[in-house]
Design an enzyme around this catalytic site. Structure first.
Site, PDB file in Angstrom:
ATOM      1  NE  ARG A 106      11.561  -3.477  11.346  1.00  0.00           N
ATOM      2  CZ  ARG A 106      11.318  -2.949  10.238  1.00  0.00           C
ATOM      3  NH1 ARG A 106      10.970  -3.723   9.096  1.00  0.00           N
ATOM      4  NH2 ARG A 106      11.740  -1.656   9.997  1.00  0.00           N
ATOM      5  CE  LYS A 129      -0.866  -0.088   5.064  1.00  0.00           C
ATOM      6  NZ  LYS A 129      -0.229  -1.551   5.229  1.00  0.00           N
TER       7      LYS A 129
END
Length: 217
Positions: A163, A21
């Protein structure tokens, strides 16, 4: 409906993490010459500021919780004062829940909402490919970016790391949370007749083509 450039100009691009997005919002922003408002970017910038608001945002980020609606409203109301949005904007990262959607209705009604549909399997594939530089914090996705040297940041030479929460179990949990909250927002905009669903699993340029074609109908 007329060409996209002649339409009303408050747009939202929605989708789960990994749906692209942010990328599509930047492309649409450039095409329409409208500012791209990313609440994620704004929050990261604010958390670095030595202000009461910055400290609150940092505290929530460090605790691994979402910034509260009240703080997001404060951040957006300040952003909406900027004259660059008089002609409209492309917003991503907001709204996440019905309360936030209703906030926009009161302050900046939205003309079209694009929802990027991506399967759980594809989201996991994309997000497990994310890497961040341990030194300069530059972000990469090794599916789309060919690094000059594997595992090394192109910008500063730092080591790229994954991460801790970019693993399949954590991603599935975040997806479930996203859909639990966001399905109400999707239904809200669908009932208003302004929701455009786009297949977000195809190459970036194909997703953008479908999105623009849908807006021009």
């Amino acid at each position: 409906m007329n060409e996209v450039s002649e339409m009303s100009n408050n747009f939202i691009i929605m989708g789960p993490a990994g749906s692209g997005k942010g990328t599509q919002a930047k492309l649409l922003s450039k095409k329409l010459n409208l500012p791209h408002i990313s609440t994620g970017v704004m929050c990261r910038e604010i958390r670095e500021q030595d202000t009461e608001l910055g400290r609150k945002v940092k505290q929530m980020h460090d605790a691994g919780v979402l910034v509260t609606d009240e703080i997001m409203f404060e951040i957006l109301l300040e952003r909406f004062k900027n004259p660059d949005i008089r002609e409209g904007f492309v917003l991503d990262g907001f709204p996440r829940n019905l309360n936030q959607a209703e906030f926009l209705e009161r302050h900046k009604p939205i003309n079209r909402v694009i929802f990027l549909e991506v399967s759980e399997e594809e989201v996991i594939r994309r997000m497990t490919a994310r890497r961040v530089c341990s030194k300069c914090k530059a972000e990469y996705n090794i599916i789309y970016i060919k690094l000059k040297q594997e595992g090394i940041c192109d910008k500063c030479g730092g080591k790229l790391i994954q991460r801790a929460d970019d693993n399949p179990d954590s991603i599935r949990e975040r997806l479930n949370e996203f859909y639990e909250q966001t399905i109400l927002v999707i239904n809200f905009y669908d009932k208003k007749g302004i929701l455009l669903r786009v297949n977000g699993e195809r190459p970036i340029e194909k997703v953008f083509e479908e999105m623009v074609a849908g807006l021009e109908k």
